[in-house]
Design an enzyme around this catalytic site. Structure first.
Site, PDB file in Angstrom:
ATOM      1  N   GLU B 126       0.834  -1.226  -0.042  1.00 34.97           N
ATOM      2  CA  GLU B 126       0.152   0.001   0.063  1.00 34.97           C
ATOM      3  C   GLU B 126       0.864   1.250   0.131  1.00 34.97           C
ATOM      4  O   GLU B 126       1.472   1.541  -1.027  1.00 34.97           O
ATOM      5  CB  GLU B 126      -1.113  -0.082   1.135  1.00 34.97           C
ATOM      6  CG  GLU B 126      -2.060  -1.393   0.738  1.00 34.97           C
ATOM      7  CD  GLU B 126      -3.269  -1.349   1.848  1.00 34.97           C
ATOM      8  OE1 GLU B 126      -3.317  -0.893   2.771  1.00 34.97           O
ATOM      9  OE2 GLU B 126      -4.119  -2.248   1.524  1.00 34.97           O
TER      10      GLU B 126
HETATM   11  C1  HEC Z   1      -3.191   1.082  -1.984  1.00 32.13           C
HETATM   12  C2  HEC Z   1      -4.320   1.163  -1.497  1.00 32.13           C
HETATM   13  C3  HEC Z   1      -4.863   1.860  -0.102  1.00 32.13           C
HETATM   14  C4  HEC Z   1      -4.087   2.633   0.382  1.00 32.13           C
HETATM   15  C5  HEC Z   1      -2.945   3.469   0.263  1.00 32.13           C
HETATM   16  C6  HEC Z   1      -5.003   2.675   1.789  1.00 32.13           C
HETATM   17  N1  HEC Z   1      -5.960   1.752   1.585  1.00 32.13           N
HETATM   18 FE1  HEC Z   1      -7.397   1.602   2.953  1.00 32.13          FE
HETATM   19  N2  HEC Z   1      -7.828  -0.167   2.155  1.00 32.13           N
HETATM   20  C7  HEC Z   1      -7.511  -0.730   1.065  1.00 32.13           C
HETATM   21  C8  HEC Z   1      -7.930  -2.092   0.936  1.00 32.13           C
HETATM   22  C9  HEC Z   1      -7.509  -3.073  -0.345  1.00 32.13           C
HETATM   23  C10 HEC Z   1      -8.401  -2.387   2.038  1.00 32.13           C
HETATM   24  C11 HEC Z   1      -9.260  -3.912   2.318  1.00 32.13           C
HETATM   25  C12 HEC Z   1      -8.401  -4.680   2.939  1.00 32.13           C
HETATM   26  C13 HEC Z   1      -8.719  -5.852   3.661  1.00 32.13           C
HETATM   27  O1  HEC Z   1     -10.016  -5.717   3.844  1.00 32.13           O
HETATM   28  O2  HEC Z   1      -8.052  -6.577   3.882  1.00 32.13           O
HETATM   29  C14 HEC Z   1      -8.490  -1.186   2.684  1.00 32.13           C
HETATM   30  C15 HEC Z   1      -9.511  -0.966   3.923  1.00 32.13           C
HETATM   31  C16 HEC Z   1      -9.593  -0.016   4.640  1.00 32.13           C
HETATM   32  C17 HEC Z   1     -10.600   0.473   5.626  1.00 32.13           C
HETATM   33  C18 HEC Z   1     -11.570  -0.404   6.188  1.00 32.13           C
HETATM   34  C19 HEC Z   1     -12.966  -0.133   5.615  1.00 32.13           C
HETATM   35  C20 HEC Z   1     -13.862  -1.071   5.724  1.00 32.13           C
HETATM   36  O3  HEC Z   1     -15.111  -1.479   5.387  1.00 32.13           O
HETATM   37  O4  HEC Z   1     -13.573  -2.293   6.509  1.00 32.13           O
HETATM   38  C21 HEC Z   1     -10.452   1.845   6.155  1.00 32.13           C
HETATM   39  C22 HEC Z   1     -11.217   2.429   7.111  1.00 32.13           C
HETATM   40  C23 HEC Z   1      -9.408   2.339   5.281  1.00 32.13           C
HETATM   41  N3  HEC Z   1      -8.786   1.417   4.305  1.00 32.13           N
HETATM   42  C24 HEC Z   1      -8.904   3.539   5.422  1.00 32.13           C
HETATM   43  C25 HEC Z   1      -7.639   3.900   5.002  1.00 32.13           C
HETATM   44  C26 HEC Z   1      -6.674   4.913   5.278  1.00 32.13           C
HETATM   45  C27 HEC Z   1      -7.092   5.787   6.542  1.00 32.13           C
HETATM   46  C28 HEC Z   1      -5.552   5.053   4.454  1.00 32.13           C
HETATM   47  C29 HEC Z   1      -4.311   5.946   4.944  1.00 32.13           C
HETATM   48  C30 HEC Z   1      -3.751   5.779   6.008  1.00 32.13           C
HETATM   49  C31 HEC Z   1      -5.702   3.866   3.805  1.00 32.13           C
HETATM   50  N4  HEC Z   1      -7.011   3.160   3.731  1.00 32.13           N
HETATM   51  C32 HEC Z   1      -4.865   3.602   2.452  1.00 32.13           C
HETATM   52  C33 HEC Z   1      -6.470  -0.084   0.160  1.00 32.13           C
HETATM   53  C34 HEC Z   1      -5.877   1.162   0.542  1.00 32.13           C
END
Ligand code: HEC
Ligand code: HEC
Ligand code: HEC
Ligand code: HEC
Ligand SMILES: [Ca+2]
Ligand SMILES: [Ca+2]
Ligand SMILES: [Ca+2]
Ligand SMILES: [Mg+2]
Lengths: 344, 344
Positions: B126
């Site tokens: 990520e």
């Molecule tokens: C490169 C892509 C990427 C980046 C950058 C990223 N995310 Fe995510 N995010 C994801 C993915 C893919 C998941 C789901 C992963 C899983 O469930 O295993 C996720 C899950 C989440 C969730 C959970 C939502 C749910 O419905 O369960 C939240 C809240 C979230 N991210 C916030 C953030 C925040 C705050 C940041 C920065 C600090 C961030 N993400 C950076 C791809 C990203």
């Protein structure tokens, strides 16, 4: 261009008072070409397109990815990361005040913002779309876009075309200007806006000769509607050690466009506006700090070894050119319901 | 959870009037944990961090890259593109209304938004930072950040730490909520807010049994302060053809966290809020359209073959759950003058 400006500089040196062609406040509005007037609706569409990653093949790269308007209008990288993680050979310049450039790109290969905006969408290492038709097809499939194109181009029967898209982006970019810096306040008569060191730096850039090339409101030479690029050789004075250290002669600059011998290592003079926010420096982003960029310029362009005090003063002056950015309210991207356009 | 909700559903089926546990308007404010109260200053800092690509190794990836708040709060991709162009195996869920989830991630492995925000910064595919210390060092080197941390955490002697950073991000995320959808207006008494088809769809999701799992204001089950995840097996009814077509059994879901046999292919029930804007669907983003996702749910979770009319009605209903997004004014990222933190 060099000739005129060196002439101006010599004139200016004889009396601080007539330096007004060298040092000028940034206009409150960007120059606007007759065939692409700015309207609220066109600017709004352009802003949406500027921020929409869906016009990139992977759906993840927008203009703002490499020209972050929350920051210096660039990506703070030596070379950008585009489609498929690929890196180009040139550094992303700022979009802030690009409206004040007579030609676009380091080598001036594009005559204006309208033409420039066509490039990145289909550039295989930038947004990576196969063609403008494919990009347009993406836009057409997003129902929400229609009303924005219609509002921006009310006279057109079928307004969703690439010319209108790039016209809108250019109109938005012409709002990305930063008058009102300390320097501008100073030029408009508020003599307290700059401190003693900053004023010293301002005098230094003129006396050592930087303003032979970096002059005018944008410190990049004449403004549009002038069409000619303010081209200069870089380096002027070969210094094998510095040139090698920063790999400054590999890219042939304007020669790669014209194939004319005299254009080898020739570049368009870039702006000094917000330059404190656009490290790293030069066409390949090889110089990490503004201090070092100033030192390199002294040596390579003017054959002078600037003292540490001179460098500090000049940097202090360059910092007065950081302007207030107009607040950006994020556009809500036009909706596509229940499906995506991006293939994995 | 399943038991209670199926019970509620059966109750509800006997009389439309008592369906209020199933169908509820979204609260105007997100639940806030006692140990992380929301303040204007904390939200502002969190917003800046959410948009700052400098806390990624390459300087190009921010939370907003994968959770675009100008769009569905996601990236409209099956699987995201992160550091070095790498793709993960799961699809990015929306950040809109994530504040209403009792556990975070498809497999519920994180108990809250504060904990969740630690993950992506150092996730190698990520944002790719080597460690939280390295991320923090980046933030510390940007002079402009100090005043935001101090304002957000006025009682702390040295407020620039990871706990405060993730607390601020979580506080900002709790503003990313979308009450006021057509459905919410309807639930609050405006019976004209939904048309006949949309109301039919609403009744259908209850009568066919979707709301056994998707219930409550967020259609994901109970809201915080409840701490238990609303976990459900997916698929409930093995259908080798569909499962193979969309590769739905390879990822073992919650089992990968707990290693308990009964958690194989178990997932937290996701929200229906703004689901029309978050194609493609399911944990691996394998299903491209909302119509097909609804059909698959009917078959795999309820063992029913929904008719085309039923699917259309349900999709019409799900579209009423698209809410107005609070306008986002872009933060100006704290300045770093004359240098960059990102290596090429
Ligand atoms: C490169 C892509 C990427 C980046 C950058 C990223 N995310 Fe995510 N995010 C994801 C993915 C893919 C998941 C789901 C992963 C899983 O469930 O295993 C996720 C899950 C989440 C969730 C959970 C939502 C749910 O419905 O369960 C939240 C809240 C979230 N991210 C916030 C953030 C925040 C705050 C940041 C920065 C600090 C961030 N993400 C950076 C791809 C990203
Ligand atoms: C992947 C990175 C990337 C993307 C995406 C990108 N650019 Fe650029 N941009 C660059 C680089 C690198 C250059 C300099 C290239 C050169 O001079 O050869 C540039 C140059 C420019 C310039 C010229 C500025 C100057 O000082 O000469 C403008 C204006 C511009 N881009 C606007 C845009 C717009 C509008 C979009 C979207 C339609 C866009 N860019 C997308 C990296 C990018
Ligand atoms: C003869 C023309 C000329 C003179 C004199 C000159 N410059 Fe430049 N300057 C250029 C050109 C051309 C470039 C672009 C070089 C490149 O990156 O290819 C440039 C680039 C720069 C940059 C980097 C801009 C960026 O965004 O990367 C800075 C800073 C700068 N000049 C400052 C100065 C200072 C300070 C002086 C005087 C000490 C000076 N220049 C003298 C032509 C000149
Ligand atoms: C027994 C529990 C259960 C039932 C019944 C159920 N769902 Fe789901 N639903 C889930 C779970 C768990 C997921 C997440 C599956 C995954 O992606 O791993 C999900 C996912 C979804 C998604 C995709 C969400 C997204 O963001 O990708 C939609 C749409 C959906 N359900 C709609 C429905 C509809 C419509 C019905 C009734 C026809 C229904 N569900 C019945 C548990 C259920
Ligand atoms: Ca630069
Ligand atoms: Ca919790
Ligand atoms: Ca999705
Ligand atoms: Mg021109």
């Amino acid at each position: 261009m060099m000739k005129t400006s060196i002439f101006l500089t010599f004139l200016a040196m004889s009396s601080w008072a007539i330096a007004q062609d060298t040092f000028m406040a940034l206009p409150d509005k960007a120059p606007v070409p007759k065939n692409n007037p700015m309207t609220k609706e066109k600017i709004e569409l352009g802003k949406i397109l500027f921020f929409d990653p869906r016009i990139s093949e992977s759906g993840t790269i927008s203009c703002n990815s490499c020209h972050n308007v929350m920051a210096g209008g660039d990506d703070a990288r030596a070379t950008s990361i585009g489609h498929g993680g690929q890196k180009g050979k040139r550094s992303a310049p700022t979009v802030w005040n690009s409206a004040f450039l007579t030609v676009q790109f380091w080598d001036g290969r594009s005559p204006d913002l309208e033409d420039q905006a066509r490039g990145p969408i289909t550039n295989p290492i930038e947004m990576g779309m196969k063609s403008h038709d494919v990009a347009l097809e993406r836009i057409r499939q997003i129902p929400g876009y229609k009303k924005y194109f219609e509002a921006a181009f009310p006279k057109d029967k079928s307004p969703m075309n690439i010319q209108n898209a790039v016209n809108a982006i250019a109109a938005y970019e012409r709002t990305l200007i930063t008058p009102g810096s300390k320097f501008d306040q100073y030029m408009k008569g508020n003599k307290k806006a700059m401190n003693a060191q900053e004023i010293r730096g301002m005098k230094t850039v003129e006396t050592v000769g930087c303003t032979a090339c970096h002059f005018g409101p944008n410190f990049s030479g004449p403004l549009p509607p002038e069409k000619e690029g303010n081209y200069q050789k870089f380096p002027q004075n070969p210094n094998p050690e510095i040139v090698k250290k920063y790999n400054l002669s590999e890219d042939l600059g304007r020669y790669e466009v014209t194939k004319k011998e005299e254009d080898k290592n020739v570049y368009r003079v870039p702006t000094w506006r917000n330059v404190a926010l656009t490290a790293p420096y030069f066409h390949n982003g090889s110089v990490k700090t503004l201090e070092e960029a100033v030192r390199v310029m002294g040596k390579l362009q003017l054959d002078v070894d600037l003292t540490s005090n001179q460098v500090e003063d000049i940097v202090a002056f360059l910092n007065t050119l950081t302007g207030p950015f107009p607040a950006q309210t994020m556009p809500r991207l036009p909706e596509l319901r229940g499906r995506t356009l991006v293939e994995d």
